[in-house]
Design a protein around this motif. Structure first.
Motif, PDB file in Angstrom:
ATOM      1  N   ARG A   1       0.340  -1.318  -0.254  1.00  0.00           N
ATOM      2  CA  ARG A   1       0.365   0.130  -0.236  1.00  0.00           C
ATOM      3  C   ARG A   1       0.881   1.253  -0.142  1.00  0.00           C
ATOM      4  O   ARG A   1       0.525   2.492  -0.612  1.00  0.00           O
ATOM      5  CB  ARG A   1      -1.507   0.054   1.021  1.00  0.00           C
ATOM      6  CG  ARG A   1      -1.906  -0.907   1.030  1.00  0.00           C
ATOM      7  CD  ARG A   1      -2.839  -1.175   2.595  1.00  0.00           C
ATOM      8  NE  ARG A   1      -3.642   0.735   2.282  1.00  0.00           N
ATOM      9  CZ  ARG A   1      -3.955   0.883   3.735  1.00  0.00           C
ATOM     10  NH1 ARG A   1      -4.026   0.040   4.481  1.00  0.00           N
ATOM     11  NH2 ARG A   1      -5.040   1.746   3.081  1.00  0.00           N
ATOM     12  N   VAL A   2       2.267   0.996   0.755  1.00  0.00           N
ATOM     13  CA  VAL A   2       3.320   2.362   0.568  1.00  0.00           C
ATOM     14  C   VAL A   2       3.822   2.917  -0.678  1.00  0.00           C
ATOM     15  O   VAL A   2       3.466   4.133  -1.249  1.00  0.00           O
ATOM     16  CB  VAL A   2       4.509   2.080   1.843  1.00  0.00           C
ATOM     17  CG1 VAL A   2       4.636   3.595   1.525  1.00  0.00           C
ATOM     18  CG2 VAL A   2       3.964   2.040   2.523  1.00  0.00           C
ATOM     19  N   LEU A   3       3.754   1.380  -1.469  1.00  0.00           N
ATOM     20  CA  LEU A   3       4.210   1.396  -2.943  1.00  0.00           C
ATOM     21  C   LEU A   3       3.541   2.276  -3.954  1.00  0.00           C
ATOM     22  O   LEU A   3       3.701   3.047  -4.909  1.00  0.00           O
ATOM     23  CB  LEU A   3       5.225  -0.060  -2.904  1.00  0.00           C
ATOM     24  CG  LEU A   3       6.422  -0.411  -2.529  1.00  0.00           C
ATOM     25  CD1 LEU A   3       6.841  -1.952  -2.844  1.00  0.00           C
ATOM     26  CD2 LEU A   3       7.375   0.996  -3.085  1.00  0.00           C
ATOM     27  N   ALA A   4       1.814   1.838  -3.307  1.00  0.00           N
ATOM     28  CA  ALA A   4       0.616   2.495  -4.356  1.00  0.00           C
ATOM     29  C   ALA A   4       0.174   3.555  -4.297  1.00  0.00           C
ATOM     30  O   ALA A   4      -0.122   4.064  -4.707  1.00  0.00           O
ATOM     31  CB  ALA A   4      -0.097   0.845  -4.744  1.00  0.00           C
ATOM     32  N   GLY A   5       1.403   4.112  -3.070  1.00  0.00           N
ATOM     33  CA  GLY A   5       0.447   5.143  -2.892  1.00  0.00           C
ATOM     34  C   GLY A   5      -0.798   5.783  -1.805  1.00  0.00           C
ATOM     35  O   GLY A   5      -1.331   6.958  -1.704  1.00  0.00           O
ATOM     36  N   GLU A   6      -0.874   4.516  -1.692  1.00  0.00           N
ATOM     37  CA  GLU A   6      -2.491   4.276  -1.296  1.00  0.00           C
ATOM     38  C   GLU A   6      -2.685   4.418   0.494  1.00  0.00           C
ATOM     39  O   GLU A   6      -2.993   4.501   1.653  1.00  0.00           O
ATOM     40  CB  GLU A   6      -3.374   2.843  -1.262  1.00  0.00           C
ATOM     41  CG  GLU A   6      -3.208   2.747  -2.551  1.00  0.00           C
ATOM     42  CD  GLU A   6      -4.325   1.130  -2.922  1.00  0.00           C
ATOM     43  OE1 GLU A   6      -3.987   0.968  -4.481  1.00  0.00           O
ATOM     44  OE2 GLU A   6      -4.309   0.588  -1.378  1.00  0.00           O
ATOM     45  N   LEU A   7      -0.785   4.571   0.847  1.00  0.00           N
ATOM     46  CA  LEU A   7      -1.104   5.250   2.739  1.00  0.00           C
ATOM     47  C   LEU A   7       0.466   5.888   2.916  1.00  0.00           C
ATOM     48  O   LEU A   7       1.281   4.889   1.608  1.00  0.00           O
ATOM     49  CB  LEU A   7      -0.730   3.103   3.296  1.00  0.00           C
ATOM     50  CG  LEU A   7      -0.195   3.722   4.897  1.00  0.00           C
ATOM     51  CD1 LEU A   7      -1.571   4.176   5.356  1.00  0.00           C
ATOM     52  CD2 LEU A   7       0.041   1.755   4.795  1.00  0.00           C
ATOM     53  N   GLN A   8       0.358   7.046   2.858  1.00  0.00           N
ATOM     54  CA  GLN A   8       1.679   7.526   3.655  1.00  0.00           C
ATOM     55  C   GLN A   8       1.978   7.421   4.688  1.00  0.00           C
ATOM     56  O   GLN A   8       1.786   7.028   5.540  1.00  0.00           O
ATOM     57  CB  GLN A   8       0.565   9.218   3.551  1.00  0.00           C
ATOM     58  CG  GLN A   8       0.242   9.761   2.779  1.00  0.00           C
ATOM     59  CD  GLN A   8       1.358   9.710   1.195  1.00  0.00           C
ATOM     60  OE1 GLN A   8       2.189  10.226   0.943  1.00  0.00           O
ATOM     61  NE2 GLN A   8       1.231   9.173   0.276  1.00  0.00           N
ATOM     62  N   PRO A   9       3.542   6.994   4.809  1.00  0.00           N
ATOM     63  CA  PRO A   9       4.519   6.903   6.294  1.00  0.00           C
ATOM     64  C   PRO A   9       4.241   7.533   7.294  1.00  0.00           C
ATOM     65  O   PRO A   9       4.153   8.843   6.901  1.00  0.00           O
ATOM     66  CB  PRO A   9       5.671   6.320   5.284  1.00  0.00           C
ATOM     67  CG  PRO A   9       5.686   6.946   3.627  1.00  0.00           C
ATOM     68  CD  PRO A   9       4.678   7.060   3.555  1.00  0.00           C
ATOM     69  N   ASP A  10       4.596   7.566   7.849  1.00  0.00           N
ATOM     70  CA  ASP A  10       4.625   8.190   8.820  1.00  0.00           C
ATOM     71  C   ASP A  10       6.118   9.361   9.140  1.00  0.00           C
ATOM     72  O   ASP A  10       6.160  10.272   8.987  1.00  0.00           O
ATOM     73  CB  ASP A  10       4.836   7.503  10.720  1.00  0.00           C
ATOM     74  CG  ASP A  10       3.360   6.561  10.729  1.00  0.00           C
ATOM     75  OD1 ASP A  10       2.318   7.981  10.585  1.00  0.00           O
ATOM     76  OD2 ASP A  10       3.047   5.383  10.826  1.00  0.00           O
ATOM     77  N   GLU A  11       6.804   8.582   8.857  1.00  0.00           N
ATOM     78  CA  GLU A  11       8.429   8.975   8.356  1.00  0.00           C
ATOM     79  C   GLU A  11       9.101   8.278   6.952  1.00  0.00           C
ATOM     80  O   GLU A  11       8.803   7.197   6.703  1.00  0.00           O
ATOM     81  CB  GLU A  11       9.399   8.363   9.586  1.00  0.00           C
ATOM     82  CG  GLU A  11       8.535   8.434  10.844  1.00  0.00           C
ATOM     83  CD  GLU A  11       9.762   8.315  11.976  1.00  0.00           C
ATOM     84  OE1 GLU A  11      10.863   8.026  11.657  1.00  0.00           O
ATOM     85  OE2 GLU A  11       9.113   8.491  13.329  1.00  0.00           O
ATOM     86  N   GLY A  12      10.047   8.914   6.621  1.00  0.00           N
ATOM     87  CA  GLY A  12      10.936   8.510   5.326  1.00  0.00           C
ATOM     88  C   GLY A  12       9.901   8.862   4.520  1.00  0.00           C
ATOM     89  O   GLY A  12       8.933   9.881   3.782  1.00  0.00           O
ATOM     90  N   THR A  13      10.945   8.432   3.276  1.00  0.00           N
ATOM     91  CA  THR A  13      10.133   9.104   2.077  1.00  0.00           C
ATOM     92  C   THR A  13      10.660   7.825   0.455  1.00  0.00           C
ATOM     93  O   THR A  13      11.251   6.802   0.591  1.00  0.00           O
ATOM     94  CB  THR A  13      11.521  10.123   1.161  1.00  0.00           C
ATOM     95  OG1 THR A  13      12.806   8.828   1.361  1.00  0.00           O
ATOM     96  CG2 THR A  13      11.708  10.758   1.651  1.00  0.00           C
ATOM     97  N   VAL A  14       9.049   8.039   0.018  1.00  0.00           N
ATOM     98  CA  VAL A  14       8.842   7.297  -1.119  1.00  0.00           C
ATOM     99  C   VAL A  14       8.575   7.361  -2.401  1.00  0.00           C
ATOM    100  O   VAL A  14       8.302   8.471  -2.665  1.00  0.00           O
ATOM    101  CB  VAL A  14       7.312   6.454  -0.674  1.00  0.00           C
ATOM    102  CG1 VAL A  14       7.409   5.415  -2.223  1.00  0.00           C
ATOM    103  CG2 VAL A  14       7.201   5.914   0.333  1.00  0.00           C
ATOM    104  N   ARG A  15       9.040   7.067  -3.565  1.00  0.00           N
ATOM    105  CA  ARG A  15       9.998   8.081  -4.876  1.00  0.00           C
ATOM    106  C   ARG A  15       9.188   6.194  -5.490  1.00  0.00           C
ATOM    107  O   ARG A  15      10.437   5.509  -5.859  1.00  0.00           O
ATOM    108  CB  ARG A  15      10.778   8.008  -5.264  1.00  0.00           C
ATOM    109  CG  ARG A  15      11.206   9.563  -4.575  1.00  0.00           C
ATOM    110  CD  ARG A  15      12.886  10.789  -4.569  1.00  0.00           C
ATOM    111  NE  ARG A  15      12.761  10.912  -3.789  1.00  0.00           N
ATOM    112  CZ  ARG A  15      13.626  10.683  -2.859  1.00  0.00           C
ATOM    113  NH1 ARG A  15      14.366   9.871  -2.398  1.00  0.00           N
ATOM    114  NH2 ARG A  15      13.962  11.887  -1.989  1.00  0.00           N
ATOM    115  N   THR A  16       7.829   6.894  -6.373  1.00  0.00           N
ATOM    116  CA  THR A  16       8.257   5.527  -7.600  1.00  0.00           C
ATOM    117  C   THR A  16       8.223   6.315  -8.302  1.00  0.00           C
ATOM    118  O   THR A  16       8.009   7.537  -9.608  1.00  0.00           O
ATOM    119  CB  THR A  16       6.102   5.466  -7.650  1.00  0.00           C
ATOM    120  OG1 THR A  16       5.513   6.195  -7.440  1.00  0.00           O
ATOM    121  CG2 THR A  16       6.625   4.274  -5.918  1.00  0.00           C
TER     122      THR A  16
END
Length: 545
Positions: free
Chosen positions: A394-409
């Motif tokens: 879900r984090v990778l899909a952008g459906e869930l925003q993490p509490d900390e850190g960065t996600v780039r797709t």
């Protein structure tokens, strides 16, 4: 010697106006191990319930003879939460418990008998004891403990309430007790559900040496490959029998496809040939004058008229054949998913990463210090239940925003979720497929049918009338009908028929983007080459190779 008999002749079962099984006929030999496969809602569990005597056919003849007993494992344990583990064991061992009670009753009945009456009573008692010993009744409770240990539930207290067990524990308890009854005819509905690899291995070894007949409804292809000698495929109310196990089934399906493709090509060739014959001879007729001068009615005139009559006959014959061909068209076989819905990327092949995660944290469910997924990488994510696998997807899909850190797709992300999308039940299949997309509904319907996941008669169905597996196919159709760069598959083989899973694997083999897979499917795990991340309590214990 085995004496079990199992046969169905023209059996039909319907619920209200819906025909689930239609004029089904087949037989199973003593000692066969048959796997029952098909899409969800096809009628597999109904077939097993009929054989178990839990349901009755509307028409036809069903013969089930199992002198050595019948054991039936349903998908759920039908006991209240306050019932105990021992109650569940007693239900599964009901035939043995009944034999034991009759033996005890016969023993007490021997008191005071003499002569002929005593001899007859002893004979009856001896028959009961022989039946009980043939089923190894004295060791049944010990076998329950052995099976519980093999299935991952050692030291399970017999007085423990079922309400304190998880769903998976209840399923394994029911399976252990059913196996321990050692029936001559064993009927299992999805026996590998809720089992880890070690428990499935134990079950497969146990069934391979089972002395009786086994029928198992399952989607587990490795189980089918290792255990079954026969495949029964349930499709559109019909049951087709395939010999030589799962490999034989795959070979038969491939041969059937080649045969249907050849029949379609032959039909197309014959249609084209007769169209050409008709067109050519019509042109010849038009070249002959309709009225000839009187002077030409000699040898040349009769020759011209004979040519005209021959052309007319060929035109007439060709038109008749064309009419027969068009009235009885041969449909082409459905295209495999790999061809009809070839997965493709939005952007051209590149060395850029499809996704990068840095120090990502979601509560106490997930912590990923660093993760990079290459542009064409295959990444398998494993771990126990609750380790955070679905959270990561879900984090990778952008459906869930993490509490900390960065996600780039990079580019477009496609996500096949483990849980189903809550479609409005009033939508038809094409409307659900086209939901949220522009364009004409007829065009979307044509596109959906081209994927081979639904038949033309399915397009009239509403989502509320579909089985879970059919609703999952809508999700799969939406996923493969638009190009994506990062493909996220969370338990993609759940509730899909083995044949469709084989096609899905073929589609993935041709896909040029990145793939992240969460799965318990052993064959899919073995075939997926690439990186591996194992999550443990929300943290990856290894990184991609």
């Amino acid at each position: 010697m085995l004496a079990a008999q199992l046969s169905l002749q023209n059996v039909t079962r319907r619920y209200d106006n819906h025909v689930v099984l239609d004029d089904v006929s087949f037989s199973i030999k003593p000692g066969e191990r048959a796997g029952i496969i098909g899409d969800n809602g096809a009628g597999k569990s109904t077939l097993l319930r009929l054989i178990a005597g839990q349901d009755r056919p509307d028409n036809g003849e069903l013969t089930v003879i199992a002198p050595g007993g019948l054991g039936y494992l349903a998908q759920s344990l039908a006991l209240p939460a306050e019932a105990s583990v021992q109650d569940a064991v007693d239900v599964a061992l009901a035939e043995l418990r009944d034999l034991e009670a009759r033996m005890r009753h016969a023993e007490t009945g021997l008191t005071g008998l003499t002569g002929v009456e005593l001899t007859a009573a002893l004979d009856s008692y001896a028959q009961l004891v022989a039946q009980y010993e043939a089923r190894s009744g004295y060791e049944a409770d010990a076998r329950v403990d052995i099976a519980l240990h093999g299935l991952g539930l050692p030291d399970l207290a017999r007085d423990r309430p079922l309400g304190t067990l998880s769903g998976g524990e209840r399923s394994r308890l029911a399976l252990a007790a059913t196996l321990a009854s050692e029936p001559e005819l064993l009927l299992l509905d999805e026996p590998t559900n809720d089992l880890d690899d070690q428990a499935v291995g134990w079950l497969e070894a146990h069934l391979r040496v089972h002395r009786g007949t086994v029928l198992a409804v399952t989607h587990d292809r490795v189980f089918l490959e290792r255990v079954t000698t026969t495949i029964l495929e349930v499709v559109e109310g019909k049951v087709t029998r395939h010999g030589d196990g799962y490999d034989g089934y795959l070979a038969a399906k491939a041969a059937e496809r080649r045969r249907r493709l050849q029949e379609y090509e032959d039909w197309c060739s014959e249609l084209a040939r007769n169209q050409k014959v008709a067109a050519t001879n019509v042109a010849r007729l038009e070249a002959i004058p309709r009225k000839l001068p009187f002077a030409v009615f000699g040898h040349g005139g009769f020759r011209s008229r004979g040519r005209g009559h021959g052309a007319m006959g060929r035109v007439r014959n060709a038109k008749e054949r064309l009419e027969r061909l068009t009235d009885n068209p041969v449909a082409p076989p459905p295209e495999p998913l790999v061809f009809a819905a070839r997965l493709a990327t939005v952007e051209p092949r590149t060395s850029q990463a499809a996704a990068e995660l840095t120090d990502v944290r979601v509560g106490d469910r997930l912590h990923v210090p660093s993760l990079r997924i290459g542009g064409e990488e295959r990444l398998l994510v494993t771990g126990p239940n609750g380790a955070g696998k679905t959270t990561l997807m879900r984090v990778l899909a952008g459906e869930l925003q993490p509490d900390e850190g960065t996600v780039r797709t990079r580019g477009r992300v496609g996500h096949l979720r483990q849980e189903e999308t809550p479609w409005p039940p009033g939508l038809t299949v094409p409307q659900a497929f086209a939901h949220g997309r522009g364009g004409d509904l007829d065009e979307h319907t044509d596109r959906l049918l081209s994927l081979g996941l639904f038949s033309p008669c399915d397009v009239r169905l509403k989502v509320g009338e579909l089985s879970y597996g059919q609703r999952r196919r809508i999700e799969l159709a939406r996923l493969v009908s638009e190009p994506v760069d990062l493909l996220l598959l969370d338990e993609p083989t759940n509730h899909l028929s083995p044949a469709l899973v084989e096609e899905l694997e073929g589609a993935l083999a041709c896909y040029q983007g990145a793939v992240v897979v969460v799965t318990h499917d052993r064959r899919l795990r073995n075939r997926l080459t690439g990186g591996h991340v194992e999550l443990n309590a929300g943290r990856p214990s290894s990184t991609p190779a």
